[in-house]
Design an enzyme around this catalytic site. Structure first.
Site, mmCIF file in Angstrom:
data_model
loop_
_atom_site.group_PDB
_atom_site.id
_atom_site.type_symbol
_atom_site.label_atom_id
_atom_site.label_comp_id
_atom_site.label_asym_id
_atom_site.label_seq_id
_atom_site.Cartn_x
_atom_site.Cartn_y
_atom_site.Cartn_z
ATOM 1 N N SER A 59 0.814 -1.257 0.130
ATOM 2 C CA SER A 59 -0.004 -0.076 0.085
ATOM 3 C C SER A 59 0.823 1.424 0.168
ATOM 4 C CB SER A 59 -0.791 -0.009 1.219
ATOM 5 O OG SER A 59 -1.405 1.213 1.497
ATOM 6 N N TYR A 99 -2.156 -1.126 10.084
ATOM 7 C CA TYR A 99 -2.343 -1.596 8.717
ATOM 8 C C TYR A 99 -0.912 -1.161 8.191
ATOM 9 C CZ TYR A 99 -3.822 -1.432 3.767
ATOM 10 O OH TYR A 99 -4.082 -1.491 2.335
HETATM 11 P P1 NAP Z 1 -11.280 -6.295 0.352
HETATM 12 O O1 NAP Z 1 -12.358 -5.985 -0.730
HETATM 13 O O2 NAP Z 1 -11.401 -6.016 1.619
HETATM 14 O O3 NAP Z 1 -10.716 -7.886 0.176
HETATM 15 C C1 NAP Z 1 -10.061 -8.289 1.066
HETATM 16 C C2 NAP Z 1 -9.933 -9.993 0.891
HETATM 17 O O4 NAP Z 1 -9.300 -10.395 1.776
HETATM 18 C C3 NAP Z 1 -11.346 -10.671 1.030
HETATM 19 O O5 NAP Z 1 -11.594 -11.483 -0.029
HETATM 20 C C4 NAP Z 1 -11.409 -11.038 2.283
HETATM 21 O O6 NAP Z 1 -12.338 -12.086 2.401
HETATM 22 C C5 NAP Z 1 -9.942 -11.322 2.612
HETATM 23 N N1 NAP Z 1 -9.751 -11.638 3.932
HETATM 24 C C6 NAP Z 1 -9.747 -10.532 4.970
HETATM 25 N N2 NAP Z 1 -9.513 -11.232 6.181
HETATM 26 C C7 NAP Z 1 -9.264 -12.549 5.865
HETATM 27 C C8 NAP Z 1 -8.783 -13.919 6.553
HETATM 28 N N3 NAP Z 1 -8.620 -13.645 8.031
HETATM 29 N N4 NAP Z 1 -8.541 -14.960 6.126
HETATM 30 C C9 NAP Z 1 -8.684 -15.103 4.726
HETATM 31 N N5 NAP Z 1 -9.253 -14.051 3.771
HETATM 32 C C10 NAP Z 1 -9.214 -12.890 4.543
HETATM 33 O O7 NAP Z 1 -9.939 -5.621 -0.045
HETATM 34 P P2 NAP Z 1 -9.345 -5.124 -1.490
HETATM 35 O O8 NAP Z 1 -9.303 -3.679 -1.450
HETATM 36 O O9 NAP Z 1 -9.513 -5.923 -2.404
HETATM 37 O O10 NAP Z 1 -7.745 -5.324 -0.914
HETATM 38 C C11 NAP Z 1 -6.685 -6.255 -1.430
HETATM 39 C C12 NAP Z 1 -5.361 -6.030 -1.120
HETATM 40 O O11 NAP Z 1 -4.844 -4.826 -1.695
HETATM 41 C C13 NAP Z 1 -5.208 -6.036 0.178
HETATM 42 O O12 NAP Z 1 -3.895 -6.398 0.690
HETATM 43 C C14 NAP Z 1 -4.930 -4.428 0.566
HETATM 44 O O13 NAP Z 1 -4.183 -4.132 1.668
HETATM 45 C C15 NAP Z 1 -4.169 -3.983 -0.820
HETATM 46 N N6 NAP Z 1 -4.653 -2.723 -0.968
HETATM 47 C C16 NAP Z 1 -5.969 -2.171 -1.390
HETATM 48 C C17 NAP Z 1 -6.159 -0.885 -1.821
HETATM 49 C C18 NAP Z 1 -7.372 -0.233 -2.330
HETATM 50 O O14 NAP Z 1 -7.607 0.710 -2.500
HETATM 51 N N7 NAP Z 1 -8.542 -1.036 -2.480
HETATM 52 C C19 NAP Z 1 -5.014 0.106 -1.676
HETATM 53 C C20 NAP Z 1 -3.795 -0.283 -1.314
HETATM 54 C C21 NAP Z 1 -3.694 -1.702 -1.054
HETATM 55 P P3 NAP Z 1 -13.812 -11.939 2.865
HETATM 56 O O15 NAP Z 1 -14.384 -11.176 1.824
HETATM 57 O O16 NAP Z 1 -14.423 -13.153 3.151
HETATM 58 O O17 NAP Z 1 -13.983 -11.029 4.166
#
Ligand code: NAP
Length: 246
Positions: free
Chosen positions: A153, A166
């Protein structure tokens, strides 16, 4: 935006595991990898979400996926070893590993941060990927050119107020990636890189920025080119680097 156009069937015959594959960026990566020919292993904690992705892959006529439900909060070494044993028996090797799952934790000052939440966020976001990588290394070594992707991130390289555990967990995962990249560089064909997705339209983004209009952000599908590049043969030899998806 990262500039890469994936050839059709770029990932043919590759076996790729994606954590957090049921939603957000992980879901988009799973569908995209399958579209490009990979056999994807969908790992996550909510079975219904994983099944929905599985069904979409099936309905699209892509290579059949596999589901491995696992809650990274509570998973112990035994479960990672079991995962490795199942993958070894089924495929014999692993060509791609996308560490994507993470949790946001609290958005609050350090003075107010609960230590329980701190430990949980550090565990899910940094310790669990370490445990999984360690268990899967022999399978990655058995691939002709495996690619490991750690998801960071912007707060994984520059701390910002109220991002608490985080931010610290993303620094940790970047450190893990750098250490592993050096360790594998001259001893294996494994490459290890970091992706910073940037602001992307997902549940996590909405949770972090509740007042923001989601339409201003790119979708998970929009940011796939850097994933494609890092998982396919065009990035062979590229290791220890950090990429911005946008
Ligand atoms: P998201 O929509 O919240 O998806 C997160 C995923 O991780 C979901 O499938 C969730 O499963 C799974 N997860 C969470 N806790 C878990 C656990 N204990 N065991 C197994 N799976 C788990 O987030 P996202 O935005 O797609 O983020 C994906 C990655 O990108 C992350 O590493 C995040 O830090 C990074 N990121 C995102 C952004 C952004 O703007 N979106 C920016 C920078 C970095 P459930 O749905 O079942 O809870």
């Amino acid at each position: 935006m990262f500039n890469y156009t994936a050839p059709e069937k770029l990932l043919n015959n590759r076996v790729i595991l994606i954590t957090g594959a049921g939603d957000g960026i992980g879901r988009a990566a799973a569908l995209d990898c399958a579209r490009l020919g990979a056999t994807v292993i969908l790992l996550g904690r909510t079975l219904e979400k994983l099944e929905a992705v599985y069904d979409t892959i099936e309905a699209s006529g892509y290579s059949q996926a596999a589901i491995f439900p696992l809650d990274l909060r509570s998973a112990k070494d035994e479960q990672y070893i079991k995962l490795a044993q199942i993958l070894k028996a089924e495929f014999g090797h692993l060509d791609g590993l996308i560490h994507n799952a993470s949790i946001l934790g609290q958005r609050t000052p350090i003075s107010n941060y609960e230590s329980r939440t701190w430990n949980l966020v550090m565990h899910v976001n940094a310790t669990a990927p370490f445990m999984m990588t360690q268990a899967l290394l022999p399978l990655l070594e058995a691939s002709k050119d495996a690619s490991i992707i750690f998801t960071s991130s912007s707060v994984g390289s520059q701390g910002k107020a109220y991002w608490g555990a985080y931010s610290a967990s993303k620094f940790a995962i970047e450190g893990l990636a750098q250490v592993l990249a050096e360790e594998t560089e001259n001893t294996s064909k494994i490459r290890v890189n970091i992706i910073n997705p940037g602001a992307t339209r997902t549940n996590m983004r909405a949770q972090a920025y509740p007042g923001e209009n989601p339409a201003v952000n790119l979708t998970p599908e929009d940011i796939m080119p850097v994933y494609q590049y890092l998982l396919g043969p065009d990035s062979c030899g590229v290791t220890g680097q950090r990429f911005n998806a946008q």
